[in-house]
Motif scaffolding. Structure first.
Motif, PDB file in Angstrom:
ATOM      1  N   PRO A  88     -14.345 -14.822  14.221  1.00 19.07           N
ATOM      2  CA  PRO A  88     -13.914 -13.408  14.280  1.00 19.07           C
ATOM      3  C   PRO A  88     -12.413 -13.231  14.073  1.00 19.07           C
ATOM      4  N   ASN A  89     -11.614 -14.141  14.640  1.00 18.64           N
ATOM      5  CA  ASN A  89     -10.163 -14.022  14.459  1.00 18.64           C
ATOM      6  C   ASN A  89      -9.751 -14.274  13.011  1.00 18.64           C
ATOM      7  N   VAL A  90     -10.424 -15.205  12.352  1.00 18.05           N
ATOM      8  CA  VAL A  90     -10.148 -15.445  10.928  1.00 18.05           C
ATOM      9  C   VAL A  90     -10.490 -14.202  10.108  1.00 18.05           C
ATOM     10  N   ILE A  91     -11.616 -13.567  10.417  1.00 16.72           N
ATOM     11  CA  ILE A  91     -12.022 -12.350   9.697  1.00 16.72           C
ATOM     12  C   ILE A  91     -10.970 -11.262   9.867  1.00 16.72           C
ATOM     13  N   LEU A  92     -10.518 -11.040  11.101  1.00 13.30           N
ATOM     14  CA  LEU A  92      -9.510 -10.005  11.346  1.00 13.30           C
ATOM     15  C   LEU A  92      -8.181 -10.357  10.673  1.00 13.30           C
ATOM     16  N   ALA A  93      -7.804 -11.636  10.745  1.00 14.23           N
ATOM     17  CA  ALA A  93      -6.532 -12.059  10.155  1.00 14.23           C
ATOM     18  C   ALA A  93      -6.535 -11.909   8.640  1.00 14.23           C
ATOM     19  N   LEU A  94      -7.679 -12.081   8.007  1.00 13.28           N
ATOM     20  CA  LEU A  94      -7.762 -11.913   6.557  1.00 13.28           C
ATOM     21  C   LEU A  94      -7.973 -10.448   6.167  1.00 13.28           C
ATOM     22  N   THR A  95      -8.499  -9.644   7.077  1.00 15.02           N
ATOM     23  CA  THR A  95      -8.738  -8.227   6.777  1.00 15.02           C
ATOM     24  C   THR A  95      -7.434  -7.435   6.740  1.00 15.02           C
ATOM     25  N   ILE A  96      -6.570  -7.678   7.712  1.00 14.84           N
ATOM     26  CA  ILE A  96      -5.341  -6.877   7.840  1.00 14.84           C
ATOM     27  C   ILE A  96      -4.487  -6.904   6.571  1.00 14.84           C
ATOM     28  N   PRO A  97      -4.246  -8.067   5.941  1.00 11.70           N
ATOM     29  CA  PRO A  97      -3.425  -8.034   4.714  1.00 11.70           C
ATOM     30  C   PRO A  97      -4.096  -7.335   3.533  1.00 11.70           C
ATOM     31  N   GLU A  98      -5.429  -7.201   3.554  1.00 16.32           N
ATOM     32  CA  GLU A  98      -6.131  -6.594   2.424  1.00 16.32           C
ATOM     33  C   GLU A  98      -6.222  -5.075   2.536  1.00 16.32           C
ATOM     34  N   VAL A  99      -6.088  -4.540   3.730  1.00 12.23           N
ATOM     35  CA  VAL A  99      -6.230  -3.088   3.920  1.00 12.23           C
ATOM     36  C   VAL A  99      -5.220  -2.298   3.092  1.00 12.23           C
ATOM     37  N   PRO A 100      -3.921  -2.668   3.077  1.00  9.12           N
ATOM     38  CA  PRO A 100      -2.972  -1.870   2.292  1.00  9.12           C
ATOM     39  C   PRO A 100      -3.319  -1.763   0.817  1.00  9.12           C
ATOM     40  N   ARG A 101      -3.892  -2.798   0.233  1.00 13.11           N
ATOM     41  CA  ARG A 101      -4.251  -2.745  -1.184  1.00 13.11           C
ATOM     42  C   ARG A 101      -5.371  -1.736  -1.427  1.00 13.11           C
ATOM     43  N   VAL A 102      -6.324  -1.699  -0.517  1.00 11.96           N
ATOM     44  CA  VAL A 102      -7.394  -0.704  -0.640  1.00 11.96           C
ATOM     45  C   VAL A 102      -6.841   0.697  -0.422  1.00 11.96           C
ATOM     46  N   VAL A 103      -5.927   0.843   0.530  1.00 11.95           N
ATOM     47  CA  VAL A 103      -5.325   2.150   0.815  1.00 11.95           C
ATOM     48  C   VAL A 103      -4.616   2.681  -0.427  1.00 11.95           C
ATOM     49  N   ARG A 104      -3.835   1.852  -1.078  1.00 12.11           N
ATOM     50  CA  ARG A 104      -3.100   2.303  -2.261  1.00 12.11           C
ATOM     51  C   ARG A 104      -4.055   2.674  -3.393  1.00 12.11           C
ATOM     52  N   LEU A 105      -5.140   1.931  -3.531  1.00  8.66           N
ATOM     53  CA  LEU A 105      -6.126   2.247  -4.563  1.00  8.66           C
ATOM     54  C   LEU A 105      -6.771   3.603  -4.302  1.00  8.66           C
ATOM     55  N   VAL A 106      -7.260   3.805  -3.072  1.00  6.41           N
ATOM     56  CA  VAL A 106      -7.921   5.068  -2.730  1.00  6.41           C
ATOM     57  C   VAL A 106      -6.938   6.226  -2.811  1.00  6.41           C
ATOM     58  N   ARG A 107      -5.731   6.010  -2.343  1.00  7.49           N
ATOM     59  CA  ARG A 107      -4.719   7.077  -2.372  1.00  7.49           C
ATOM     60  C   ARG A 107      -4.445   7.527  -3.801  1.00  7.49           C
ATOM     61  N   SER A 108      -4.371   6.570  -4.733  1.00  5.52           N
ATOM     62  CA  SER A 108      -4.108   6.945  -6.121  1.00  5.52           C
ATOM     63  C   SER A 108      -5.232   7.803  -6.690  1.00  5.52           C
ATOM     64  N   VAL A 109      -6.483   7.491  -6.300  1.00  4.71           N
ATOM     65  CA  VAL A 109      -7.614   8.303  -6.763  1.00  4.71           C
ATOM     66  C   VAL A 109      -7.557   9.691  -6.154  1.00  4.71           C
ATOM     67  N   VAL A 110      -7.238   9.767  -4.857  1.00  2.65           N
ATOM     68  CA  VAL A 110      -7.180  11.063  -4.174  1.00  2.65           C
ATOM     69  C   VAL A 110      -6.067  11.929  -4.754  1.00  2.65           C
ATOM     70  N   LEU A 111      -4.925  11.335  -5.019  1.00  2.00           N
ATOM     71  CA  LEU A 111      -3.817  12.105  -5.598  1.00  2.00           C
ATOM     72  C   LEU A 111      -4.199  12.690  -6.949  1.00  2.00           C
ATOM     73  N   MET A 112      -5.003  11.975  -7.698  1.00  3.11           N
ATOM     74  CA  MET A 112      -5.441  12.468  -9.003  1.00  3.11           C
ATOM     75  C   MET A 112      -6.465  13.588  -8.859  1.00  3.11           C
ATOM     76  N   LEU A 113      -7.290  13.518  -7.811  1.00  4.69           N
ATOM     77  CA  LEU A 113      -8.392  14.465  -7.681  1.00  4.69           C
ATOM     78  C   LEU A 113      -8.035  15.738  -6.919  1.00  4.69           C
ATOM     79  N   ARG A 114      -7.053  15.680  -6.025  1.00  3.69           N
ATOM     80  CA  ARG A 114      -6.826  16.830  -5.152  1.00  3.69           C
ATOM     81  C   ARG A 114      -6.291  18.044  -5.897  1.00  3.69           C
ATOM     82  N   ASP A 115      -5.755  17.844  -7.100  1.00  3.80           N
ATOM     83  CA  ASP A 115      -5.275  18.974  -7.893  1.00  3.80           C
ATOM     84  C   ASP A 115      -6.301  19.448  -8.913  1.00  3.80           C
ATOM     85  N   GLN A 116      -7.499  18.856  -8.906  1.00  2.66           N
ATOM     86  CA  GLN A 116      -8.540  19.317  -9.814  1.00  2.66           C
ATOM     87  C   GLN A 116      -9.019  20.717  -9.407  1.00  2.66           C
TER      88      GLN A 116
END
Length: 220
Positions: A89-117
């Protein structure tokens, strides 16, 4: 004679049941990879939707994500496992935390494109609540890139888990994984190279298979 005795002892401890250890290590690696992909995608999706749609909190959230991304993923994972202790479980959490920002930036870029539609602006003008807009109008458009990103995260998590276990910072020795099986066989490589080659081959084939899925899930 002493070298032969050491070699025989190593074979009794590692080589006799090597196949079952490699198979069990595959279960650990896949559980870690799939769990990290699911958790990072889930948390990243939620934070990315909020950050991209709500300008007031966007600056704060993105500075936190930038701070996490400034630290190399493997170094951050090693530091977190050293802090929390070696367990799956600790390995899973330790590997999850560094990956979250990359997903956040991806989703944010999609939302920024869509919110002005126009259809999103029409929903806002009609008084539709923010959660309903996010779930009904924006969330479905984030699914295709998220599938690709989750596949990439899964493959990377399998490699990083093996690396952490190999250097002794991953799963504990009593839980076989591809990384610690290869680590235990280092000193016996010339006497019995299969101790390293077999889990290494399974690791390479698994990552190749996941990357092949990434190729077929990528949008055309």
């Amino acid at each position: 004679e002493q070298v032969a005795a050491v070699h025989v002892g190593a074979e009794e401890r590692l080589g006799r049941d090597l196949f079952s250890r490699v198979v069990h290590g595959g279960q650990v690696s896949l559980v870690v990879g799939l769990s990290v992909a699911a958790l990072a995608t889930g948390f990243g999706l939620a934070i990315g939707l909020v950050s991209g749609f709500m300008r007031k909190v966007d600056a704060v959230l993105m500075r936190v994500m930038d701070a996490l991304m400034s630290i190399p993923s493997i170094l951050l994972a090693i530091a977190l496992v050293a802090l929390w202790g070696s367990s799956v479980p600790n390995v899973i959490l330790a590997l999850t935390i560094p990956e979250v920002p990359r997903v956040v930036r991806l989703v944010r870029s999609v939302v920024l494109m869509l919110r002005d539609q126009l259809y999103v602006q029409a929903a806002i003008a009609a008084g539709t609540s923010t959660p309903r807009i996010l779930v009904r109008h924006i969330l479905p458009n984030t699914i295709p890139p998220l599938i690709v990103q989750a596949t990439y995260i899964c493959a990377q998590a399998v490699i990083f888990e093996a690396y952490l276990s190999f250097v002794g910072a991953g799963t504990p020795p009593e839980i076989p994984s591809w990384g610690n099986v290869m680590a235990e066989g280092r000193m016996f490589f010339f006497q019995s190279p299969g101790i390293i080659l077999y889990p290494g081959a399974f690791l390479a084939v698994t990552v190749f298979a996941i990357n092949t899925c990434l190729l077929y899930t990528s949008p055309s």
